[in-house]
Design a protein around this motif. Structure first.
Motif, PDB file in Angstrom:
ATOM      1  N   ASP A  38       0.841  -1.190   0.000  1.00 57.17           N
ATOM      2  CA  ASP A  38       0.000   0.000   0.000  1.00 57.17           C
ATOM      3  C   ASP A  38       0.881   1.247   0.000  1.00 57.17           C
ATOM      4  OD1 ASP A  38      -2.427  -1.395   0.079  1.00 57.17           O
ATOM      5  OD2 ASP A  38      -2.319  -1.613   2.253  1.00 57.17           O
ATOM      6  N   PRO A  39       0.352   2.380  -0.497  1.00 58.84           N
ATOM      7  CA  PRO A  39       1.159   3.601  -0.496  1.00 58.84           C
ATOM      8  C   PRO A  39       1.454   4.080   0.919  1.00 58.84           C
ATOM      9  CG  PRO A  39      -1.060   4.049  -1.317  1.00 58.84           C
ATOM     10  CD  PRO A  39      -0.962   2.578  -1.094  1.00 58.84           C
ATOM     11  N   TRP A  42      -1.134   4.928   3.952  1.00 60.95           N
ATOM     12  CA  TRP A  42      -2.427   4.318   3.653  1.00 60.95           C
ATOM     13  C   TRP A  42      -3.071   3.722   4.905  1.00 60.95           C
ATOM     14  CZ3 TRP A  42      -6.347   4.077   0.565  1.00 60.95           C
ATOM     15  CH2 TRP A  42      -7.233   3.008   0.649  1.00 60.95           C
ATOM     16  N   TYR A  48      -9.679   7.586   2.206  1.00 64.16           N
ATOM     17  CA  TYR A  48      -8.570   7.729   1.263  1.00 64.16           C
ATOM     18  C   TYR A  48      -8.716   6.787   0.083  1.00 64.16           C
ATOM     19  CZ  TYR A  48      -5.909  10.229   4.880  1.00 64.16           C
ATOM     20  OH  TYR A  48      -5.479  11.131   5.817  1.00 64.16           O
ATOM     21  N   ASN A  49      -8.028   7.133  -0.995  1.00 68.94           N
ATOM     22  CA  ASN A  49      -7.859   6.261  -2.163  1.00 68.94           C
ATOM     23  C   ASN A  49      -6.374   6.023  -2.366  1.00 68.94           C
ATOM     24  OD1 ASN A  49     -10.373   7.514  -4.525  1.00 68.94           O
ATOM     25  ND2 ASN A  49     -10.589   6.097  -2.853  1.00 68.94           N
ATOM     26  N   ARG A  50      -6.070   4.932  -3.040  1.00 69.53           N
ATOM     27  CA  ARG A  50      -4.711   4.699  -3.539  1.00 69.53           C
ATOM     28  C   ARG A  50      -4.660   5.407  -4.893  1.00 69.53           C
ATOM     29  NH1 ARG A  50      -6.754  -0.093  -1.508  1.00 69.53           N
ATOM     30  NH2 ARG A  50      -5.488  -1.099   0.105  1.00 69.53           N
ATOM     31  N   HIS A  52      -3.014   6.878  -8.318  1.00 66.65           N
ATOM     32  CA  HIS A  52      -1.915   6.719  -9.264  1.00 66.65           C
ATOM     33  C   HIS A  52      -1.246   8.068  -9.505  1.00 66.65           C
ATOM     34  CE1 HIS A  52      -4.437   3.279 -10.537  1.00 66.65           C
ATOM     35  NE2 HIS A  52      -3.303   2.736 -10.970  1.00 66.65           N
ATOM     36  N   PRO A  65       4.446   0.198  -6.177  1.00 75.52           N
ATOM     37  CA  PRO A  65       4.057   1.119  -5.104  1.00 75.52           C
ATOM     38  C   PRO A  65       4.615   2.529  -5.283  1.00 75.52           C
ATOM     39  CG  PRO A  65       5.661  -0.465  -4.297  1.00 75.52           C
ATOM     40  CD  PRO A  65       5.266  -0.916  -5.679  1.00 75.52           C
ATOM     41  N   PHE A  68       2.022   5.122  -6.574  1.00 77.88           N
ATOM     42  CA  PHE A  68       0.833   5.419  -5.777  1.00 77.88           C
ATOM     43  C   PHE A  68       1.137   6.340  -4.616  1.00 77.88           C
ATOM     44  CE2 PHE A  68      -0.210   1.461  -7.832  1.00 77.88           C
ATOM     45  CZ  PHE A  68      -1.548   1.603  -8.146  1.00 77.88           C
ATOM     46  N   THR A  70      -1.204   8.244  -1.207  1.00 76.81           N
ATOM     47  CA  THR A  70      -2.464   8.237  -0.473  1.00 76.81           C
ATOM     48  C   THR A  70      -3.114   9.608  -0.650  1.00 76.81           C
ATOM     49  OG1 THR A  70      -1.627   6.639   1.130  1.00 76.81           O
ATOM     50  CG2 THR A  70      -3.488   8.000   1.821  1.00 76.81           C
ATOM     51  N   ASN A  76      -8.793  12.355  -5.564  1.00 72.39           N
ATOM     52  CA  ASN A  76      -8.407  11.358  -6.570  1.00 72.39           C
ATOM     53  C   ASN A  76      -9.479  11.225  -7.649  1.00 72.39           C
ATOM     54  OD1 ASN A  76      -6.773   9.255  -7.685  1.00 72.39           O
ATOM     55  ND2 ASN A  76      -8.158   7.773  -6.755  1.00 72.39           N
TER      56      ASN A  76
END
Length: 147
Positions: A38-39, A42, A48-50, A52, A65, A68, A70, A76
């Motif tokens: 995970d970033p 995270w 939150y989203n991961r 890009h 990783p 990415f 957070t 996002n």
């Protein structure tokens, strides 16, 4: 876990991917995948989203990783996704774009306070902010929740 930095790519449609109509990405510094990480910063169920740095729709890695960060879900998508979509549309129309995404950190934080997106296109591509009448080659995405 270290926090990701600058991500760069030349994005265009070419070769076998051109026949399939998919974006191809020649990314610099994102060549060693490490799936399942995970970033930095995270946490599940925190809004939150991961996110890009180099969006998957323009050929960015879904496994590395370093691609990415957070980000708050709203920052996002829809905000960052809007600009990735603009890039993708230009690429689908034959433009080649030099693109970079640079997370901005405050102090030792591993979650960026925002991300700078920059793009230069072979046919004059510019990001078009929502409601704007003129485009820009550089735009800042603040990492904030929806108000």
């Amino acid at each position: 876990m270290t926090r990701p930095g600058l991500a760069r790519a030349r994005v265009g449609v070419r070769g076998a991917q051109e026949e399939a109509g998919r974006a191809a990405c020649s990314a610099h510094g994102l060549d060693t995948p490490d799936p399942g990480v995970d970033p930095a910063g995270w946490e599940s169920n925190k809004g939150y989203n991961r996110a890009h740095l180099l969006g998957a729709q323009i050929g960015g890695s879904n496994k590395d990783p370093r691609n990415f960060v957070t980000m708050h879900a709203y920052a996002n998508s829809p905000i960052m996704r809007r600009y990735e979509g603009q890039l993708r549309k230009a690429v689908d129309n034959g433009e080649v774009i030099e693109y970079s995404a640079t997370p901005v950190y405050k102090g030792d934080s591993v979650i960026p306070e925002g991300v700078w997106l920059e793009a230069q296109g072979s046919d004059g591509f510019q990001f078009m902010p929502k409601g704007a009448t003129t485009g820009t080659n550089r735009i800042y995405i603040p990492n904030e929740p929806r108000n």
